[in-house]
Scaffold this active site. Structure first.
Site, short mmCIF file in Angstrom:
data_model
loop_
_atom_site.label_atom_id
_atom_site.label_comp_id
_atom_site.label_asym_id
_atom_site.label_seq_id
_atom_site.Cartn_x
_atom_site.Cartn_y
_atom_site.Cartn_z
N GLY A 38 0.57 -2.15 6.51
CA GLY A 38 0.29 -3.07 5.33
C GLY A 38 0.28 -4.41 5.33
O GLY A 38 0.03 -5.29 4.37
N PRO A 87 0.75 -1.18 0.06
CA PRO A 87 0.05 0.08 -0.21
C PRO A 87 0.85 1.34 -0.01
O PRO A 87 1.90 1.24 0.75
CB PRO A 87 -0.87 -0.16 1.45
CG PRO A 87 -0.21 -1.08 2.12
CD PRO A 87 0.59 -2.02 1.22
N GLY A 102 1.42 8.78 0.82
CA GLY A 102 1.91 10.00 0.25
C GLY A 102 3.48 9.60 0.06
O GLY A 102 4.27 10.41 -0.43
N GLY A 103 4.00 8.54 0.54
CA GLY A 103 5.42 8.22 0.16
C GLY A 103 6.35 8.71 1.14
O GLY A 103 7.61 8.87 0.56
N TYR A 106 13.88 13.32 20.21
CA TYR A 106 13.97 13.05 18.73
C TYR A 106 15.42 13.70 18.47
O TYR A 106 15.62 14.99 18.72
CB TYR A 106 12.74 14.25 18.27
CG TYR A 106 12.72 13.96 16.79
CD1 TYR A 106 13.76 14.62 15.98
CD2 TYR A 106 11.60 13.40 16.45
CE1 TYR A 106 13.38 14.48 14.43
CE2 TYR A 106 11.52 13.22 14.91
CZ TYR A 106 12.14 13.70 14.09
OH TYR A 106 12.07 13.83 12.68
N ASN A 109 7.38 7.86 4.24
CA ASN A 109 8.00 7.03 5.19
C ASN A 109 9.47 6.96 5.21
O ASN A 109 9.99 7.09 3.97
CB ASN A 109 7.43 5.47 5.05
CG ASN A 109 7.95 4.16 6.12
OD1 ASN A 109 8.94 3.80 5.86
ND2 ASN A 109 7.37 4.58 7.32
N THR A 114 2.28 17.59 5.28
CA THR A 114 1.85 18.22 4.01
C THR A 114 1.88 17.13 2.87
O THR A 114 1.12 17.45 1.72
CB THR A 114 2.77 19.41 3.46
OG1 THR A 114 4.09 19.09 3.49
CG2 THR A 114 2.67 20.62 4.23
N HIS A 115 2.37 15.97 2.99
CA HIS A 115 2.32 15.10 1.94
C HIS A 115 1.80 13.52 2.49
O HIS A 115 1.74 12.65 1.58
CB HIS A 115 3.77 14.72 1.48
CG HIS A 115 4.31 16.13 0.95
ND1 HIS A 115 3.96 16.84 -0.27
CD2 HIS A 115 5.17 17.27 1.23
CE1 HIS A 115 4.47 17.83 -0.67
NE2 HIS A 115 5.37 18.16 0.30
N SER A 116 1.80 13.25 3.80
CA SER A 116 1.41 12.00 4.07
C SER A 116 -0.16 11.91 4.40
O SER A 116 -0.87 13.03 4.32
CB SER A 116 1.78 11.95 5.46
OG SER A 116 1.85 12.92 6.51
#
Length: 554
Positions: free
Chosen positions: A269, A135, A138-139, A474, A141, A207-209
């Site tokens: 997935g 699956p 937004g790419g 982080y 990862n 913004t992309h996920s």
């Protein structure tokens, strides 16, 4: 062809947008000091797409025709650039491989279903043909959760859910919204905001996920202190399996055996294809403020965040950066002149007069949301805690900087890669009683790895996502690469990751497992924990058709 838009094949974000340092006068000197990189040198040219060696698709014409019948002409493609875009995520390892023309295996075709029924028909056809289904949202990862296995001989389908992008319904009486899994962050908030609601989930990749990606990777957002992590936000979902649909109803709580909802959240997935999610939503707050604070030391900032977590205050953001990251943040400011510059200089003089070592100064962002009276109350509570630990409030200016930069930092990785330096992140969570130990160990591990490589490296950290019992740390690290960029990166990354599990932290707080973090799973959740998880995957997917090799190596 489908209208679904994707990020650059070679880096983060959209074409025409990039990190710019010419308007940030302190940035070049900072980078020179941090990692020894001279930004006056021109950027290296990376490969053009035409120079890539893309493996040929293994999908037969008959299989392509069958899938096209299921989702419609124009929604199945074997186009080389489409397949490359769907091969990797955006980890530093992914970016290094794509720039090195390292594409041992790509998806053989990309399929864009329009709804759950089409997803189900594609899954049935794929399993019948013993194909692999990965699956794709937004790419974004960065843990290798998208990577095709290099040795996979079967046909690989990248199932792109970008056409499933709508808010389907809002139950206003319950504060629940049902949303298709392919909807990206800005679209979700725009659709909810038009009716006065917010989901409140803002990861760095916002913004992309996609919502489905957030659930599949167990995401956290910048405002999770108030709204919860995605596991808290997700109340119900639907997931396509080879023989039907898993339907988890959005009830507030249940005692119905081991939680299937929890099994699916974070499953990357491996159990099926998430098609829609019912999430808790909140009325758009009347007031939203992010204020900046300075602390004299990291230890003071850490203690203040701990006390805030134990207090009656419930900020939306509680974040404090160590001195190194604070220096980085201040170095990425645009040039200031006039009154603003004079105020900054005056403040630094005051702090020096108070005995502060400005090299140890730590910048904190704390966010407040709600009614005007509630925000005033919480700012008062937090302000007293900050002062108790020697900190001072510095107003809305740093908060505006936080809002300005929060979604732009990933562009910096491409900027550094173009100049021969690698930068990446590792994050963990640990109990309050062990956070300092985890922090010290990770710094020591990174610096030992740099010494072993013989490079001038950098590591910095912030605390975020506070909980009753602990918080997230982080870390960001960077160094100039040599002849073996991936091997050198692995030495530093592995040292940091090992330090986490050796000192009471988890291998990942919100970046998932994928293949990047799977070597530490047994140390993190125990041998028997891995055995239970492996039993789940083996029984739910005996043919290894769903994103094999992720979380646990097959």
């Amino acid at each position: 062809m489908t209208s679904v838009e994707h990020m650059k094949w070679w880096g983060w974000g959209v074409e025409g947008v990039a990190f710019e340092h010419s308007n940030k006068p302190d940035f070049a000197p900072f980078v020179k000091q941090a990692v020894g990189l001279d930004l006056r040198k021109p950027a290296q040219a990376h490969l053009s797409f035409d120079e890539l060696t893309v493996p040929a698709s293994r999908a037969s014409e008959e299989f392509i025709a069958e899938l096209s019948t299921l989702v419609g002409q124009g929604h199945v493609t074997t186009d080389d650039q489409e397949r490359v875009v769907h091969t990797y995520g955006k980890s530093i390892r992914d970016l290094l491989r794509i720039r090195a023309n390292d594409l041992p295996r790509t998806p053989d075709l990309v399929v864009y279903p329009a709804d759950e029924a089409e997803v189900a028909s594609v899954v049935a056809a794929a399993v019948a043909a013993d194909a692999v289904i990965i699956p794709f949202g937004g790419g974004t990862n960065i843990a290798g959760s998208l990577d095709p296995q290099p040795t996979e001989e079967r046909v690989i389908i990248s199932l792109d859910l970008g056409r499933l992008d709508r808010v389907l319904s809002i139950d206003e009486g319950s504060g629940l919204a049902t949303i298709q899994a392919g909807a990206q962050g800005p679209s979700i908030e725009a659709q909810l905001g038009a009716k006065g609601w917010t989901m409140g989930h803002f990861p760095d990749s916002f913004t992309h996920s996609t919502l489905g990606g957030w659930v599949a990777t167990r995401s956290s957002g910048m405002q999770s202190d108030k709204y919860g992590d995605i596991a808290d936000i997700t109340k119900g979902l639907r997931m396509v399996r080879p023989n039907g649909i898993v339907a988890i109803r959005p009830v507030p709580s249940a005692s119905t055996g081991p939680s299937v909802r929890e099994m699916i959240i974070g499953s990357e997935g491996r159990l099926g294809i998430i098609t829609e999610v019912t999430v808790q939503v909140h009325r758009t707050p009347a007031v939203r403020e992010v204020l900046g604070y300075f602390f004299p030391t990291w230890e003071a900032g850490l203690a203040a965040m701990h006390e805030i977590a134990e207090s009656d205050a419930s900020p939306s953001v509680t974040r404090v950066s160590n001195a190194r990251e604070s220096g980085f943040s201040l170095a990425t400011r645009k040039a200031s002149t006039g009154v603003s510059a004079q105020v900054t200089k005056g403040l630094m003089k005051v702090l020096t007069a108070r005995g502060w070592d400005l090299e140890q100064l730590c910048l904190s962002f704390i966010g407040y949301e709600g009614s005007a009276s509630h925000v005033r109350y919480e700012k008062g509570l937090v302000g007293s805690i900050v002062r108790k630990h020697g900190g001072i409030g510095v107003g809305k200016g740093p908060g505006a900087l936080y809002d300005q930069k929060k979604f732009d930092t990933p562009y910096l990785r491409d900027f550094l890669l173009d100049r021969g330096a690698a930068a990446d992140v590792s994050e963990t969570a640990a109990p309050w009683s062990r956070l300092q130990e985890v922090y010290d160990a990770a710094n020591d591990a990174a610096n030992a790895a740099y010494d072993k490589l013989g490079v001038h490296g950098w590591i910095m950290c912030h605390l975020s996502h506070s909980y009753h019992s602990g918080a997230c740390l982080y870390f960001t690290f960077a160094f100039i690469t040599g002849d073996d960029p991936i091997g050198e990166y692995e030495q530093v990354k592995s040292a940091i990751q090992q330090s986490f599990v050796d000192h009471g932290g988890t291998l990942s707080h919100h970046h998932a497992v994928g293949v990047e973090h799977s070597p530490w799973m047994e140390q993190d959740i125990s041998t028997e924990g891995v055995a239970i998880m492996r039993g789940l995957f083996d029984s739910a997917d005996p043919g290894s058709n769903f994103n094999p090799g992720k979380i646990l190596a097959d």
